[in-house]
Design a protein around this motif. Structure first.
Motif, mmCIF file in Angstrom:
data_model
loop_
_atom_site.group_PDB
_atom_site.id
_atom_site.type_symbol
_atom_site.label_atom_id
_atom_site.label_comp_id
_atom_site.label_asym_id
_atom_site.label_seq_id
_atom_site.Cartn_x
_atom_site.Cartn_y
_atom_site.Cartn_z
ATOM 1 N N LEU A 153 0.835 -1.205 0.000
ATOM 2 C CA LEU A 153 0.000 0.000 0.000
ATOM 3 C C LEU A 153 0.874 1.262 0.000
ATOM 4 O O LEU A 153 0.651 2.176 -0.808
ATOM 5 C CB LEU A 153 -0.923 0.000 1.218
ATOM 6 C CG LEU A 153 -1.820 1.219 1.370
ATOM 7 C CD1 LEU A 153 -2.889 1.230 0.288
ATOM 8 C CD2 LEU A 153 -2.453 1.241 2.745
ATOM 9 N N LEU A 154 1.856 1.303 0.880
ATOM 10 C CA LEU A 154 2.711 2.488 0.959
ATOM 11 C C LEU A 154 3.554 2.673 -0.303
ATOM 12 O O LEU A 154 3.761 3.797 -0.763
ATOM 13 C CB LEU A 154 3.611 2.405 2.195
ATOM 14 C CG LEU A 154 2.902 2.489 3.540
ATOM 15 C CD1 LEU A 154 3.894 2.274 4.672
ATOM 16 C CD2 LEU A 154 2.179 3.819 3.692
ATOM 17 N N THR A 160 2.847 1.622 -3.413
ATOM 18 C CA THR A 160 2.030 2.049 -4.558
ATOM 19 C C THR A 160 1.576 3.491 -4.398
ATOM 20 O O THR A 160 1.473 4.230 -5.383
ATOM 21 C CB THR A 160 0.811 1.126 -4.748
ATOM 22 O OG1 THR A 160 0.080 1.052 -3.525
ATOM 23 C CG2 THR A 160 1.238 -0.257 -5.185
ATOM 24 N N ARG A 161 1.317 3.920 -3.168
ATOM 25 C CA ARG A 161 0.934 5.317 -2.943
ATOM 26 C C ARG A 161 2.100 6.263 -3.207
ATOM 27 O O ARG A 161 1.888 7.428 -3.522
ATOM 28 C CB ARG A 161 0.434 5.520 -1.526
ATOM 29 C CG ARG A 161 -0.966 5.012 -1.350
ATOM 30 C CD ARG A 161 -1.540 5.532 -0.074
ATOM 31 N NE ARG A 161 -2.931 5.130 0.018
ATOM 32 C CZ ARG A 161 -3.721 5.518 0.969
ATOM 33 N NH1 ARG A 161 -3.280 6.316 1.912
ATOM 34 N NH2 ARG A 161 -4.956 5.111 0.995
ATOM 35 N N ALA A 162 3.322 5.756 -3.057
ATOM 36 C CA ALA A 162 4.501 6.577 -3.314
ATOM 37 C C ALA A 162 4.780 6.671 -4.814
ATOM 38 O O ALA A 162 5.680 7.403 -5.224
ATOM 39 C CB ALA A 162 5.719 6.003 -2.605
ATOM 40 N N GLY A 163 4.030 5.914 -5.639
ATOM 41 C CA GLY A 163 4.171 6.011 -7.080
ATOM 42 C C GLY A 163 5.274 5.132 -7.656
ATOM 43 O O GLY A 163 5.746 5.379 -8.762
ATOM 44 N N THR A 206 5.283 -1.262 -10.280
ATOM 45 C CA THR A 206 4.726 -2.459 -9.651
ATOM 46 C C THR A 206 5.807 -3.413 -9.148
ATOM 47 O O THR A 206 5.719 -3.932 -8.035
ATOM 48 C CB THR A 206 3.799 -3.198 -10.639
ATOM 49 O OG1 THR A 206 2.806 -2.266 -11.090
ATOM 50 C CG2 THR A 206 3.123 -4.374 -9.974
ATOM 51 N N ALA A 266 7.385 -1.979 -6.080
ATOM 52 C CA ALA A 266 6.419 -1.980 -4.980
ATOM 53 C C ALA A 266 6.300 -3.378 -4.374
ATOM 54 O O ALA A 266 6.283 -3.533 -3.146
ATOM 55 C CB ALA A 266 5.058 -1.496 -5.473
#
Length: 131
Positions: A55-56, A58-61, A64, A67
């Motif tokens: 989650l963290l 993917t939120r950081a951009g 894949t 991540a």
């Protein structure tokens, strides 16, 4: 023949011999509830760490693949941390269980000793009356 005897002695000295541990130490691997609970906690800790890491990341951009790699690393760290905490907690629980059992056994022994003393006094009083 001497080699086999020496090998058996080496295994016993190193603790590699099969069988339960009789050294008197506290082993959580012999405690069924502790073993099961620690295993469950490790699993959930790893999964929660993986999910949080993913989650963290993917939120950081992050891409894949990065991540997922970071999520695996966070999951492994969470797995180890939860395992360590679970072992510490269960050692305290096991010590408390042992202490409670010791108290129960001491109380039972004292009660049995008092009963023996009471019966001995009754028997001596009977013998004194008949003598």
């Amino acid at each position: 023949m001497a080699r086999k005897a020496k090998k058996g002695q080496d295994e016993e000295a190193s603790g590699a011999a099969a069988g339960p541990d009789t050294s008197g130490g506290l082993r959580l691997t012999d405690h069924p509830r502790a073993r099961r609970t620690i295993a469950t906690a490790k699993g959930w800790g790893g999964l929660a760490g993986f999910g949080l890491g993913l989650l963290l990341a993917t939120r950081a951009g992050l891409p894949t693949s990065d991540a997922i790699l970071r999520a695996i690393m966070v999951g492994a760290v969470a797995y180890l941390l939860v395992w360590a905490v679970a072992v510490v907690v269960w050692k305290q629980i096991a010590r408390a269980e042992i202490e409670e059992m010791r108290r129960i056994l001491v109380a039972a022994a004292e009660q049995a000793e008092a009963e023996v003393a009471r019966r001995r006094a009754e028997l001596e009083a009977k013998e004194a009356r008949h003598a």
